[in-house]
Each structure stands twice: as structure tokens, then as C-alpha cells.
Scaffold this active site. Structure first.
Site, PDB file in Angstrom:
ATOM      1  N   PRO A 179      -3.446  -5.707  -6.239  1.00 45.84           N
ATOM      2  CA  PRO A 179      -3.094  -4.437  -5.237  1.00 45.84           C
ATOM      3  C   PRO A 179      -3.257  -4.781  -3.764  1.00 45.84           C
ATOM      4  CG  PRO A 179      -5.027  -3.720  -6.555  1.00 45.84           C
ATOM      5  CD  PRO A 179      -4.681  -5.184  -7.031  1.00 45.84           C
ATOM      6  N   ALA A 180      -2.602  -3.939  -2.892  1.00 44.74           N
ATOM      7  CA  ALA A 180      -3.068  -3.987  -1.664  1.00 44.74           C
ATOM      8  C   ALA A 180      -4.461  -3.608  -1.133  1.00 44.74           C
ATOM      9  CB  ALA A 180      -2.157  -3.229  -0.721  1.00 44.74           C
ATOM     10  N   GLY A 203       6.771  -6.368  -0.615  1.00 43.66           N
ATOM     11  CA  GLY A 203       5.927  -6.419   0.762  1.00 43.66           C
ATOM     12  C   GLY A 203       7.083  -6.876   1.830  1.00 43.66           C
ATOM     13  N   SER A 204       6.244  -7.433   3.018  1.00 42.93           N
ATOM     14  CA  SER A 204       7.239  -7.761   4.041  1.00 42.93           C
ATOM     15  C   SER A 204       8.168  -8.907   3.771  1.00 42.93           C
ATOM     16  CB  SER A 204       6.476  -7.870   5.148  1.00 42.93           C
ATOM     17  OG  SER A 204       5.527  -8.904   5.122  1.00 42.93           O
ATOM     18  N   GLU A 225      12.148  -3.457  11.441  1.00 36.79           N
ATOM     19  CA  GLU A 225      11.645  -2.255  10.655  1.00 36.79           C
ATOM     20  C   GLU A 225      10.583  -1.538  11.132  1.00 36.79           C
ATOM     21  OE1 GLU A 225       9.878  -3.555   6.919  1.00 36.79           O
ATOM     22  OE2 GLU A 225      11.058  -1.936   5.885  1.00 36.79           O
ATOM     23  N   TRP A 249       1.000  -1.190  -0.018  1.00 34.10           N
ATOM     24  CA  TRP A 249       0.096  -0.192  -0.046  1.00 34.10           C
ATOM     25  C   TRP A 249       0.886   1.366  -0.156  1.00 34.10           C
ATOM     26  CZ3 TRP A 249       1.842   2.610   4.157  1.00 34.10           C
ATOM     27  CH2 TRP A 249       2.422   1.926   5.150  1.00 34.10           C
ATOM     28  N   GLU A 271      10.901  -8.001  -3.415  1.00 34.54           N
ATOM     29  CA  GLU A 271      11.474  -6.877  -2.742  1.00 34.54           C
ATOM     30  C   GLU A 271      10.904  -6.689  -1.467  1.00 34.54           C
ATOM     31  OE1 GLU A 271      13.501  -5.177  -6.173  1.00 34.54           O
ATOM     32  OE2 GLU A 271      13.311  -4.896  -3.973  1.00 34.54           O
TER      33      GLU A 271
END
Ligand SMILES: NC(=O)c1ccc[n+]([C@@H]2O[C@H](COP(=O)([O-])OP(=O)(O)OC[C@H]3O[C@@H](n4cnc5c(N)ncnc54)[C@H](O)[C@@H]3O)[C@@H](O)[C@H]2O)c1
Ligand SMILES: O=C[C@H](O)CS(=O)(=O)O
Length: 484
Positions: A180-181, A233-234, A386, A155, A255
Site C-alpha cells: 500500500p502507499a 497510480g500515476s 492532472e 493513497w 490504472e
């Protein structure tokens, strides 16, 4: 109601096989600044996702048969439409994600730059001719599109993270299914509106909004017609997707999360380092994968740097991203706020001091006061996780060897930054940092011309640059025998 020049860009239907469909269900999209409902968006399920993948599979043959120049022309038109509609796209992005309008417009142009870049690269997918290993052999290597690409994106950059993937994919002849998110589907749907206008053929680019990330993700990972998954994302979700792709050995580009060190050496230009820290830390309210997550300052310049940084941070204008002059918008949701609070509480409990900020903003809602913490140590959560929020944690260090070791004490390796002037030090530290990208005397490194990506648990592959098409191509070796 969003004020748009072209209201048709606020699309709420899914885009599958060149058709716009509302599906059977919808899910709400809210403005993180105000909590207001922006729109109810088509909530596609597994069956519709399968249909999108089938559409992409049917479209891939003809799209791959087009010449690079033909695909380039379509991408170029898409780029021009994205730029022409940047103001509307930015307003939609700020409404659903919260970032200040100036940053949103910057993201739209950044995302468009990938479409522009790969419109150019589309014409340059070269192979090789290799000297034969035997007198009657001739060897040729060609590169071919992988096929259907499944994309799952976050997002925080709801336009650019898709553009950075769909650009190279379509350029080389792949077809694309984007999920998409759930917080920010409107930016992706607006991109699809303009893709259709640009002449992207039906089925080549599909957008599957859904509120059920896990179920749709499982379908995209398991479906044998999908040849590749590209995910941003994570790290946690990246690991899940890797497991789900194993049964069909899908190619993957990942990524993932970051924990960027930002180092200020005693020979740095401190004023420049403060400005570098502001952009590297507080861009998108700290909700950026390459944000400085740990700020290490050498003792001799620690007091000057911390005082100057705190003064800048205390002066940030916080508010709705649609308001002129706002520097820090809202965080995306309550979970993000809670994680930021937890990191600050943990640091304070372990001896850190709050120089400025340190709590939710007086505006309430999803707003958090930009924060500078001092007296940080490696035992604190902020050093190891993070934060993904507007928190600048300052760590003091004494020697170069010490800080390089501290910087590399992370399972992440996306970006790293440092400010220094001694060229020998610059080379030593740049080569030793265990990251995919290094910023030297700058806090902003993201560009379409350079390879974006990380090492360790920050991901696989690179996006952007001349390297960006490789992840969407297969190499085929052709051996001609009997040539005499
Ligand atoms: N390396 C990069 O380029 C980059 C860029 C942006 C964000 N990020 C990272 O993303 C994270 C923040 O974004 P986020 O909160 O959206 O991350 P996230 O991993 O929670 O979600 C990313 C996407 O995956 C979806 N998702 C969540 N669980 C899923 C599942 N089980 N199966 C399939 N899809 C699933 C989400 O709906 C979203 O669309 C941070 O860690 C940040 O560092 C990395
Ligand atoms: O969140 C990280 C994205 O990659 C944003 S940017 O590319 O660094 O602008």
C-alpha cells in the site's frame, strides 16, 4: 487516539504468510488534517518482501485447487466483515487520508462491493469447447489463475483500490502481495485483519507496508515468482513499473492518471450539470483519478453555469474529515498543495480569473480553498496536467466539433463526462471521446458492476464487472488427438 469500536482494527504490523510481524524498522503515519502521528507502522525491506512473495507462492497451489464455490464462501465472509466494520474502517481511512467520513464510509462500502461481486464471479470462471479442426481432434479451453499477484496502490482510495484488485485475484485462485502507499497503510492492514478472520488462508493475502516504494517495487517487479503486477497510480510510475517488468515479461494491469473533460452543452439541464460538476470535480477534494480536470461550457450557458457553480463551491464546508458536515477535507501533503498552487498561478499568469478560492485555506496546514477559475485556455498547465486538487477550471466553447477536439487533446483517456439532451448529440459525442469511461448527465460513474479503466496513457486492462477476472486468468488450449 482514534475512537474505534474494535481497536484491534488499527493494526500496525505487516501481514506475511498468515503471521503478523513488526519487522526491524517502522515508519510514521500522520493525519493530514492535523499533522498528528497516528501510528508507527512496520517498515518492511526487500528480504521481508521476498518472504511475502515466497509465502504467496507456497500458498497458491492449494488456493487454486479450492473450488470456485469454496473461494466464494471465503470472499463472502470477508465482504460481510468489511461491511459490519465499515464505521471503524472509515474512521481509520479518514484519519490517514483525510477525506470526509461520509466519503470514507462510501469508499469502504464501494471497496466491499468488489469483494461481494467477485465472490459471485468466483463460481463462474467458464472455459470453452471448440469444434475440432480434424475428425480425430477435440478442443477444450480452460482458464487458470495466473499465480502470485503483486499489487501497488495509491493513497487516495486506500481501501477500494486494493479491494478492486484482490477481489478478482483471490476469486480465480491467485495469491496476492499488496504494497500500500506509505501515506495510507492502515486501511490495507485493517483489511488484512478482517481477511484473516474471514478464513483467507495463510499466504493467500499478504500486506507489505514500506516507506521505500522504489526498492520494494523493484523487488516485486523483478521477482520471478510474481506472475503479474497490478498497479494503480500515476502514469509516470506506471511507466517505471512497465520497464521493470519487461525482463520477466510480467502480465500487467495499470490504472493510471487522468485528465477528464467535463462538457456542458447548451441543451443541458444546467442545474443538473452544476451538481454533476460538483461531484465529478470535488469528490475527495479533487484527489480522484476520474475527477473532472477540464470543464468546457458552451457559450449560451456559460454565464449561468459559472455563476451557479461558483455559488455552490463558495459554500463548501472545509475542515477535518472527522467533523460532521465537512465537504472538503485536507489535501494529502505539501507537494499536492504546491502543485495546485502552481496550476492556479500559471493559469492566472496566462489570463485566467479566479471566481472563488484560488489560494490555501485560512485553516492553514493541508487545507486548500475550493476554487473556480474562468477564462481558461489550452495553453495553461491545468489543461494538460492532472491537477489532483479542488480546482474547477472553466473553458468556454462554441461548437460540438470544437469541444470534442479539445477534449481529446490529451495523452490521457480515463474518464469523460458531458451533459446534453439531444440523443443524436449524445451518441455522437460518447462515441468520439477518447476515454475508457463516459458519464452522460451524471458526474459519478464508479461502480463494481461496470468495467473501470482507461485508454491511451491512462492504463491497461479493466477492473470490476464481468470483465474484471480476465486480467487474473491465463487461457489454456487443450487438443485431444486420436479420438476415433
Ligand atoms: N486510474 C485509476 O484507477 C487511479 C486511481 C487512483 C489514483 N490514480 C492516479 O494515481 C495518482 C495519484 O496517486 P499517487 O500520488 O499515490 O501516485 P504515485 O504513482 O505517486 O504512487 C502510487 C503508488 O506507487 C508507489 N510508488 C511511487 N513510486 C514508485 C516506484 N518508483 N516504484 C514502485 N512504486 C512506486 C507509491 O508509493 C504509491 O503506493 C494520480 O495520477 C491518479 O490519477 C489512478
Ligand atoms: O481515484 C480513482 C479511483 O478509481 C476512485 S473511484 O473508483 O473513481 O471511486
Amino acid at each position: 487516539m482514534l475512537e474505534l469500536n474494535d481497536t484491534s482494527l488499527l493494526e500496525t504490523r505487516a501481514y506475511v504468510g498468515g503471521e503478523w510481524t513488526m519487522g526491524k524498522e517502522t515508519f510514521p503515519v500522520h493525519n493530514p488534517s492535523t499533522g498528528e502521528l497516528i501510528a508507527n507502522v512496520a517498515d518492511l525491506g526487500v528480504a521481508e518482501t521476498k518472504h511475502a512473495i515466497d509465502s504467496a507462492y507456497l500458498a497458491k497451489k492449494d488456493w487454486a485447487l479450492q473450488t470456485g464455490k469454496e473461494r466464494s464462501a471465503v470472499l463472502r465472509r470477508w465482504f460481510e466483515l468489511l461491511v459490519k466494520n465499515a464505521d471503524d474502517l472509515a474512521r481509520i481511512l479518514t484519519a490517514e487520508m483525510g477525506k470526509p467520513l461520509s466519503e470514507a464510509r462510501g469508499e469502504i462500502l464501494y471497496g466491499a462491493s468488489f469483494i461481494e461481486w467477485f465472490a459471485e464471479e468466483a463460481k463462474r470462471i467458464y472455459g470453452d469447447v471448440i469444434p475440432g479442426h480434424q475428425r480425430d481432434k477435440r478442443i477444450v479451453v480452460i482458464k487458470q489463475p495466473i499465480g502470485v499477484v503483486g499489487s501497488i496502490t495509491p493513497w487516495n482510495f486506500p481501501n477500494a483500490m486494493i479491494a478492486r484488485k484482490v477481489g478478482p485475484a483471490l476469486a480465480v485462485g491467485c495469491t496476492f502481495v499488496a504494497r500500500p502507499a506509505e501515506f495510507t497503510p492502515l486501511s490495507a492492514l485493517a483489511m488484512a485483519v478482517l481477511a484473516e478472520r474471514a478464513g483467507v488462508p495463510a499466504g493467500v493475502f499478504n500486506v507489505v507496508p514500506s516507506s521505500d516504494a522504489a526498492r520494494i517495487g523493484k523487488e516485486i517487479c523483478a521477482n520471478p515468482k510474481v506472475s503479474k503486477i497490478t498497479f494503480t497510480g500515476s502514469t509516470r510510475v506506471g511507466q517505471i513499473l512497465m520497464e521493470q517488468c519487461a525482463p520477466t515479461i510480467k502480465k500487467m494491469s495499470l490504472e493510471l492518471g487522468g485528465n477528464a473533460p467535463f462538457i456542458v452543452f447548451d441543451d443541458a439541464d444546467v442545474v443538473a450539470a452544476v451538481e454533476g460538476a460538483v461531484i465529478a470535480k470535488f469528490r475527495n477534494a479533487g484527489q480522484t483519478c476520474v475527477c473532472a480536470n477540464r470543464i468546457y461550457v458552451q457559450s449560451a450557458v456559460y454565464d449561468e453555469f459559472s455563476q451557479k457553480l461558483a455559488a455552490r463551491v463558495a459554500g463548501f464546508a472545509v475542515g477535518d474529515g472527522l467533523t460532521e458536515g465537512i465537504v472538503i477535507g485536507p489535501m494529502i501533503n505539501e507537494a499536492a498543495l504546491s502543485k495546485t498552487e502552481a496550476h492556479i498561478a500559471d493559469a492566472a499568469a496566462k489570463g485566467a480569473s479566479i471566481v472563488t478560492g484560488g489560494k490555501r485555506h485560512e485553516l492553514g496546514g493541508n487545507f486548500f480553498a475550493p476554487t473556480v477559475l474562468a477564462g481558461m485556455t489550452s495553453e495553461m498547465l491545468v489543461a494538460n496536467e492532472e491537477t489532483f486538487g479542488p480546482v474547477a477550471p472553466l473553458f468556454r466553447f462554441e461548437t460540438e466539433d470544437e469541444v470534442v477536439e479539445l477534449a481529446n487533446e490529451s495523452e490521457f483517456g480515463l474518464a469523460g463526462y458531458f451533459f446534453a439532451n439531444d440523443i443524436r448529440r449524445i451518441w455522437r459525442v460518447a462515441e468520439q471521446l477518447e476515454v475508457g469511461m463516459v458519464g452522460i448527465n451524471t458526474g459519478l460513474i464508479s461502480t463494481e458492476v461496470a468495467p473501470f479503466g482507461g485508454v491511451k496513457q491512462s492504463g491497461l486492462g479493466r477492473e470490476g464487472s464481468k470483465y474484471g477476472t480476465e486480467d487474473y486468468l491465463e487461457i489454456k488450449y487443450i487438443c485431444f488427438g486420436g479420438v476415433q
